[in-house]
Design a protein around this motif. Structure first.
Motif, PDB file in Angstrom:
ATOM      1  N   VAL A  11       0.829  -1.201   0.000  1.00 29.86           N
ATOM      2  CA  VAL A  11       0.000   0.000   0.000  1.00 29.86           C
ATOM      3  C   VAL A  11       0.864   1.253   0.000  1.00 29.86           C
ATOM      4  O   VAL A  11       1.872   1.327   0.709  1.00 29.86           O
ATOM      5  CB  VAL A  11      -0.920  -0.013   1.245  1.00 29.86           C
ATOM      6  CG1 VAL A  11      -1.808   1.212   1.283  1.00 29.86           C
ATOM      7  CG2 VAL A  11      -1.765  -1.292   1.280  1.00 29.86           C
ATOM      8  N   LYS A  12       0.433   2.232  -0.791  1.00 29.69           N
ATOM      9  CA  LYS A  12       1.104   3.531  -0.764  1.00 29.69           C
ATOM     10  C   LYS A  12       0.924   4.131   0.629  1.00 29.69           C
ATOM     11  O   LYS A  12      -0.173   4.069   1.197  1.00 29.69           O
ATOM     12  CB  LYS A  12       0.494   4.467  -1.806  1.00 29.69           C
ATOM     13  CG  LYS A  12       0.730   4.036  -3.238  1.00 29.69           C
ATOM     14  CD  LYS A  12      -0.015   4.943  -4.205  1.00 29.69           C
ATOM     15  CE  LYS A  12       0.099   4.439  -5.633  1.00 29.69           C
ATOM     16  NZ  LYS A  12      -0.773   5.197  -6.560  1.00 29.69           N
ATOM     17  N   PRO A  13       1.977   4.694   1.210  1.00 27.95           N
ATOM     18  CA  PRO A  13       1.878   5.266   2.558  1.00 27.95           C
ATOM     19  C   PRO A  13       0.690   6.221   2.687  1.00 27.95           C
ATOM     20  O   PRO A  13       0.394   7.000   1.779  1.00 27.95           O
ATOM     21  CB  PRO A  13       3.212   6.002   2.728  1.00 27.95           C
ATOM     22  CG  PRO A  13       4.164   5.224   1.866  1.00 27.95           C
ATOM     23  CD  PRO A  13       3.341   4.820   0.666  1.00 27.95           C
ATOM     24  N   GLY A  14       0.009   6.094   3.830  1.00 22.32           N
ATOM     25  CA  GLY A  14      -1.142   6.942   4.118  1.00 22.32           C
ATOM     26  C   GLY A  14      -2.469   6.365   3.678  1.00 22.32           C
ATOM     27  O   GLY A  14      -3.517   6.965   3.929  1.00 22.32           O
ATOM     28  N   ALA A  18      -7.829   3.056   4.361  1.00 14.99           N
ATOM     29  CA  ALA A  18      -8.774   2.948   3.246  1.00 14.99           C
ATOM     30  C   ALA A  18      -8.770   1.541   2.655  1.00 14.99           C
ATOM     31  O   ALA A  18      -9.825   1.001   2.296  1.00 14.99           O
ATOM     32  CB  ALA A  18      -8.447   3.988   2.174  1.00 14.99           C
ATOM     33  N   VAL A  19      -7.588   0.933   2.551  1.00 16.60           N
ATOM     34  CA  VAL A  19      -7.498  -0.441   2.039  1.00 16.60           C
ATOM     35  C   VAL A  19      -8.179  -1.404   3.010  1.00 16.60           C
ATOM     36  O   VAL A  19      -8.939  -2.280   2.589  1.00 16.60           O
ATOM     37  CB  VAL A  19      -6.026  -0.839   1.786  1.00 16.60           C
ATOM     38  CG1 VAL A  19      -5.906  -2.329   1.506  1.00 16.60           C
ATOM     39  CG2 VAL A  19      -5.459  -0.027   0.625  1.00 16.60           C
ATOM     40  N   GLN A  24     -12.703  -5.043   4.114  1.00 14.10           N
ATOM     41  CA  GLN A  24     -13.818  -5.471   4.963  1.00 14.10           C
ATOM     42  C   GLN A  24     -15.110  -5.533   4.154  1.00 14.10           C
ATOM     43  O   GLN A  24     -15.888  -6.483   4.277  1.00 14.10           O
ATOM     44  CB  GLN A  24     -13.959  -4.537   6.165  1.00 14.10           C
ATOM     45  CG  GLN A  24     -12.822  -4.693   7.150  1.00 14.10           C
ATOM     46  CD  GLN A  24     -12.775  -3.609   8.210  1.00 14.10           C
ATOM     47  OE1 GLN A  24     -13.257  -2.493   8.017  1.00 14.10           O
ATOM     48  NE2 GLN A  24     -12.155  -3.922   9.342  1.00 14.10           N
ATOM     49  N   LYS A  25     -15.330  -4.544   3.288  1.00 11.74           N
ATOM     50  CA  LYS A  25     -16.505  -4.557   2.410  1.00 11.74           C
ATOM     51  C   LYS A  25     -16.437  -5.723   1.433  1.00 11.74           C
ATOM     52  O   LYS A  25     -17.439  -6.387   1.161  1.00 11.74           O
ATOM     53  CB  LYS A  25     -16.605  -3.236   1.650  1.00 11.74           C
ATOM     54  CG  LYS A  25     -16.974  -2.060   2.522  1.00 11.74           C
ATOM     55  CD  LYS A  25     -17.013  -0.773   1.723  1.00 11.74           C
ATOM     56  CE  LYS A  25     -17.308   0.405   2.635  1.00 11.74           C
ATOM     57  NZ  LYS A  25     -17.265   1.684   1.917  1.00 11.74           N
ATOM     58  N   MET A  26     -15.246  -5.961   0.916  1.00 18.07           N
ATOM     59  CA  MET A  26     -15.059  -7.063  -0.031  1.00 18.07           C
ATOM     60  C   MET A  26     -15.383  -8.397   0.625  1.00 18.07           C
ATOM     61  O   MET A  26     -16.053  -9.241   0.030  1.00 18.07           O
ATOM     62  CB  MET A  26     -13.620  -7.039  -0.556  1.00 18.07           C
ATOM     63  CG  MET A  26     -13.333  -8.055  -1.623  1.00 18.07           C
ATOM     64  SD  MET A  26     -14.255  -7.727  -3.137  1.00 18.07           S
ATOM     65  CE  MET A  26     -13.641  -9.073  -4.139  1.00 18.07           C
ATOM     66  N   ALA A  27     -14.926  -8.594   1.838  1.00 18.28           N
ATOM     67  CA  ALA A  27     -15.167  -9.863   2.535  1.00 18.28           C
ATOM     68  C   ALA A  27     -16.657 -10.131   2.700  1.00 18.28           C
ATOM     69  O   ALA A  27     -17.112 -11.272   2.531  1.00 18.28           O
ATOM     70  CB  ALA A  27     -14.468  -9.854   3.890  1.00 18.28           C
ATOM     71  N   VAL A  28     -17.427  -9.099   2.993  1.00 18.66           N
ATOM     72  CA  VAL A  28     -18.881  -9.255   3.139  1.00 18.66           C
ATOM     73  C   VAL A  28     -19.494  -9.694   1.815  1.00 18.66           C
ATOM     74  O   VAL A  28     -20.325 -10.608   1.773  1.00 18.66           O
ATOM     75  CB  VAL A  28     -19.522  -7.941   3.638  1.00 18.66           C
ATOM     76  CG1 VAL A  28     -21.036  -7.998   3.561  1.00 18.66           C
ATOM     77  CG2 VAL A  28     -19.065  -7.637   5.057  1.00 18.66           C
TER      78      VAL A  28
END
Length: 98
Positions: A11-14, A18-19, A24-28
């Motif tokens: 992941v890009k720093p910062g 958001a990831v 979490q949304k993806m898992a649902v």
């Protein structure tokens, strides 16, 4: 034979929070819409908040291919997460013991 996908997200720093939220949304969505996904697990490196490791188990290799074509994969992974990454790596294995 079950198929295993291991993905590493750098992941890009910062952007770690958001990831995490997007995963979490993806898992649902995966749990609700993909019965061929036997396990969908996202993990973060405790020493590097910008490194995620996803461990996913699917009924077979065709199920991994189908996963990548779902609307939620295109919306969340490709639309939200990928732009926040420096790079991602993916490995696919056949499960030996399960």
């Amino acid at each position: 034979m079950a198929a295993v996908l291991i993905a590493r997200y750098y992941v890009k720093p910062g952007n770690s929070a958001a990831v995490k939220e997007a995963l979490q949304k993806m898992a649902v969505r995966v749990k609700a819409d993909e019965p061929a996904c036997l396990l969908y697990n996202a993990n973060i490196d405790p020493e590097n908040e910008n490194l995620y490791c996803l461990y996913e188990v699917y009924r077979d290799a065709a199920s991994i291919a189908a996963h990548r074509e779902t609307p939620h994969f295109k919306e969340i992974i490709e639309g939200i997460i990928v732009p926040l990454l420096e790079k991602r790596e993916r490995e696919i294995y056949e499960q030996v013991i399960g």
